[in-house]
Design an enzyme around this catalytic site. Structure first.
Site, mmCIF file in Angstrom:
data_model
loop_
_atom_site.group_PDB
_atom_site.id
_atom_site.type_symbol
_atom_site.label_atom_id
_atom_site.label_comp_id
_atom_site.label_asym_id
_atom_site.label_seq_id
_atom_site.Cartn_x
_atom_site.Cartn_y
_atom_site.Cartn_z
ATOM 1 N N ASP A 38 3.021 44.734 23.264
ATOM 2 C CA ASP A 38 4.269 44.207 23.834
ATOM 3 C C ASP A 38 4.728 42.964 23.054
ATOM 4 O O ASP A 38 3.911 42.269 22.451
ATOM 5 C CB ASP A 38 4.004 43.853 25.308
ATOM 6 C CG ASP A 38 5.292 43.719 26.099
ATOM 7 O OD1 ASP A 38 6.380 44.043 25.561
ATOM 8 O OD2 ASP A 38 5.216 43.278 27.254
ATOM 9 N N GLY A 39 6.033 42.719 23.093
ATOM 10 C CA GLY A 39 6.573 41.464 22.557
ATOM 11 C C GLY A 39 7.255 41.572 21.208
ATOM 12 O O GLY A 39 7.602 40.551 20.610
ATOM 13 N N TRP A 43 9.485 38.527 19.687
ATOM 14 C CA TRP A 43 9.104 38.018 18.358
ATOM 15 C C TRP A 43 10.354 37.958 17.469
ATOM 16 O O TRP A 43 10.591 36.969 16.786
ATOM 17 C CB TRP A 43 8.057 38.938 17.739
ATOM 18 C CG TRP A 43 7.571 38.525 16.386
ATOM 19 C CD1 TRP A 43 6.484 37.737 16.105
ATOM 20 C CD2 TRP A 43 8.157 38.876 15.107
ATOM 21 N NE1 TRP A 43 6.351 37.586 14.743
ATOM 22 C CE2 TRP A 43 7.369 38.264 14.108
ATOM 23 C CE3 TRP A 43 9.256 39.633 14.733
ATOM 24 C CZ2 TRP A 43 7.644 38.398 12.743
ATOM 25 C CZ3 TRP A 43 9.548 39.766 13.373
ATOM 26 C CH2 TRP A 43 8.743 39.148 12.398
ATOM 27 N N ARG A 51 16.099 43.353 17.226
ATOM 28 C CA ARG A 51 14.872 43.836 17.870
ATOM 29 C C ARG A 51 14.084 44.783 16.961
ATOM 30 O O ARG A 51 12.858 44.766 16.946
ATOM 31 C CB ARG A 51 15.213 44.571 19.177
ATOM 32 C CG ARG A 51 15.775 43.676 20.268
ATOM 33 C CD ARG A 51 16.120 44.495 21.508
ATOM 34 N NE ARG A 51 14.976 45.251 21.985
ATOM 35 C CZ ARG A 51 13.975 44.733 22.705
ATOM 36 N NH1 ARG A 51 13.990 43.455 23.042
ATOM 37 N NH2 ARG A 51 12.970 45.489 23.091
ATOM 38 N N HIS A 55 9.980 45.597 15.817
ATOM 39 C CA HIS A 55 9.224 46.860 15.842
ATOM 40 C C HIS A 55 8.646 47.154 14.450
ATOM 41 O O HIS A 55 7.528 47.651 14.319
ATOM 42 C CB HIS A 55 10.128 48.021 16.283
ATOM 43 C CG HIS A 55 10.595 47.892 17.698
ATOM 44 N ND1 HIS A 55 9.762 47.528 18.730
ATOM 45 C CD2 HIS A 55 11.826 48.077 18.273
ATOM 46 C CE1 HIS A 55 10.441 47.496 19.865
ATOM 47 N NE2 HIS A 55 11.695 47.818 19.606
ATOM 48 N N GLU A 85 9.492 55.683 29.922
ATOM 49 C CA GLU A 85 10.596 54.817 30.373
ATOM 50 C C GLU A 85 11.397 54.253 29.189
ATOM 51 O O GLU A 85 12.539 53.806 29.362
ATOM 52 C CB GLU A 85 10.043 53.629 31.196
ATOM 53 C CG GLU A 85 9.511 54.011 32.579
ATOM 54 C CD GLU A 85 8.207 54.801 32.538
ATOM 55 O OE1 GLU A 85 7.348 54.506 31.669
ATOM 56 O OE2 GLU A 85 8.041 55.736 33.343
ATOM 57 N N LEU A 149 -13.032 56.836 13.334
ATOM 58 C CA LEU A 149 -12.162 56.317 14.400
ATOM 59 C C LEU A 149 -11.069 57.323 14.771
ATOM 60 O O LEU A 149 -10.448 57.919 13.890
ATOM 61 C CB LEU A 149 -11.494 55.016 13.898
ATOM 62 C CG LEU A 149 -10.411 54.416 14.799
ATOM 63 C CD1 LEU A 149 -11.029 53.723 16.006
ATOM 64 C CD2 LEU A 149 -9.547 53.412 14.039
ATOM 65 N N ARG A 212 0.616 43.358 33.575
ATOM 66 C CA ARG A 212 0.759 44.596 34.351
ATOM 67 C C ARG A 212 0.433 45.789 33.457
ATOM 68 O O ARG A 212 0.345 45.648 32.237
ATOM 69 C CB ARG A 212 2.168 44.714 34.944
ATOM 70 C CG ARG A 212 3.272 44.633 33.926
ATOM 71 C CD ARG A 212 4.653 44.836 34.544
ATOM 72 N NE ARG A 212 5.668 44.534 33.555
ATOM 73 C CZ ARG A 212 6.298 43.368 33.422
ATOM 74 N NH1 ARG A 212 6.026 42.373 34.255
ATOM 75 N NH2 ARG A 212 7.197 43.180 32.472
HETATM 76 C C1 FPP Z 1 7.208 46.844 23.384
HETATM 77 O O1 FPP Z 1 7.765 45.635 22.949
HETATM 78 C C2 FPP Z 1 6.995 47.695 22.234
HETATM 79 C C3 FPP Z 1 7.450 48.957 22.095
HETATM 80 C C4 FPP Z 1 8.198 49.668 23.136
HETATM 81 C C5 FPP Z 1 7.236 49.716 20.854
HETATM 82 C C6 FPP Z 1 5.917 49.490 20.239
HETATM 83 C C7 FPP Z 1 5.866 50.078 18.894
HETATM 84 C C8 FPP Z 1 5.236 49.515 17.856
HETATM 85 C C9 FPP Z 1 4.483 48.269 17.953
HETATM 86 C C10 FPP Z 1 5.189 50.175 16.546
HETATM 87 C C11 FPP Z 1 4.517 51.499 16.677
HETATM 88 C C12 FPP Z 1 4.092 51.999 15.401
HETATM 89 C C13 FPP Z 1 3.849 53.289 15.157
HETATM 90 C C14 FPP Z 1 3.242 53.626 13.879
HETATM 91 C C15 FPP Z 1 4.171 54.372 16.087
HETATM 92 P P1 FPP Z 1 9.229 45.268 23.399
HETATM 93 O O2 FPP Z 1 10.178 45.811 22.436
HETATM 94 O O3 FPP Z 1 9.445 45.704 24.817
HETATM 95 O O4 FPP Z 1 9.191 43.699 23.312
HETATM 96 P P2 FPP Z 1 9.931 42.672 24.305
HETATM 97 O O5 FPP Z 1 9.309 42.862 25.651
HETATM 98 O O6 FPP Z 1 9.619 41.346 23.706
HETATM 99 O O7 FPP Z 1 11.386 43.006 24.284
#
Ligand code: FPP
Length: 264
Positions: A38-39, A43, A51, A55, A85, A149, A212
């Site tokens: 998350d985050g 970030w 945003r 990612h 979601e 792994l 959570r």
């Molecule tokens: C939540 O942070 C993150 C996600 C919904 C996406 C997570 C995906 C990655 C970390 C990359 C995945 C990589 C591969 C190779 C599949 P958020 O966007 O909700 O952050 P925020 O709460 O700060 O808005």
């Protein structure tokens, strides 16, 4: 707290990540680590970036943490990459997230092979865009004989949906006269969850300060140790993973029973 823990173990100052990894490997390493990454958005916002930049940076962290988990001897690393979601997000963000598996796997596959890592997925494959499916299926097939792994992506995954699907499967068996209702037990449900062939997570990590589960592995996390950090996923690094594991090593898992010395 982390440095203190490690120093307590050795009575010496720990400086490099290699030293920390070696030290933490002296104790029990969790077989299965699950992470709610998350985050990314926060970030990016802190840096006045879109945003999707968060990612993209988060994808680099996936690479770093996969390598470290592999070096530590973790058996399964499950990463929550896209929840059922997350479809509610703006179309452009969803499209970007759906391209990440391709980007990640295209560039990382040779190293995954070299490191004997197997790609797996939990979630509903059928409703992912065809290009996302193609990338995942290709990597799953290419790595299927790897024995190291397991890098398990939770994509289009929801814990409640998974439990509903398991109930439907069990009800079908009941309807067909193959199973009596009174015979349904935890092992029966286990057979139908998407991780039926994997050990349950020993440690769950969630980054970015939220405390959570957000519909993640609701069945599997029943006895998992939880560890939360304020660090945003793109800033999460090897030291953070080692810190989470070293805290896990101080926990006393009782599974509803008593501590060893209290059972006599
Ligand atoms: C939540 O942070 C993150 C996600 C919904 C996406 C997570 C995906 C990655 C970390 C990359 C995945 C990589 C591969 C190779 C599949 P958020 O966007 O909700 O952050 P925020 O709460 O700060 O808005």
């Amino acid at each position: 707290m982390f440095k203190k823990l490690l120093r307590k173990k050795t009575n010496s100052k720990v400086t490099t990540i290699n030293e920390s990894v070696d030290l933490v490997k002296e104790d029990k390493i969790p077989s299965h680590i699950a992470i709610i990454m998350d985050g990314n958005g926060r970030w990016a916002k802190k840096r006045a970036l879109p945003r999707i930049a968060g990612h993209h940076e988060g994808m680099k962290t996936v690479r770093k943490i996969t390598r470290c988990a592999c070096d530590l001897g973790v058996k399964v690393l499950t990463l929550y990459a896209f929840s059922t979601e997350n479809w509610k997000r703006p179309k452009s963000e969803v499209e970007f997230l759906m391209r990440l598996p391709e980007q990640f796997l295209n560039s990382f596959l040779p190293e995954l092979m070299e490191r004997n890592i197997r790609i797996e997925m939990i979630g509903v494959m059928e409703t992912l865009p065809s290009h996302t499916q193609k990338a995942l299926k290709y990597a799953m097939n290419a790595t299927k004989d790897n024995t190291g792994l397991v890098l398990n992506f939770a994509m289009n995954y929801g814990g409640r949906a998974e439990i509903v699907m398991a109930i439907q499967q069990l009800m079908k068996q009941v309807e067909e006269g193959e199973l009596a209702i009174d015979d349904i037990d935890e092992a029966c449900v286990n057979q139908y969850v998407m991780t039926s062939h994997l050990p349950e997570p020993d440690l769950l990590i969630r980054t970015s300060g939220e405390v959570r589960l957000s519909n993640f592995m609701l069945w599997q996390l029943a006895y998992t140790e939880l560890w939360f950090t304020d660090i945003h996923w793109p800033d999460f690094d090897e030291q953070c993973l080692v810190e989470a594991i070293s805290v896990y090593q101080t926990r006393n898992r009782r599974y509803g029973g008593l501590k060893g010395e209290e059972t006599n």
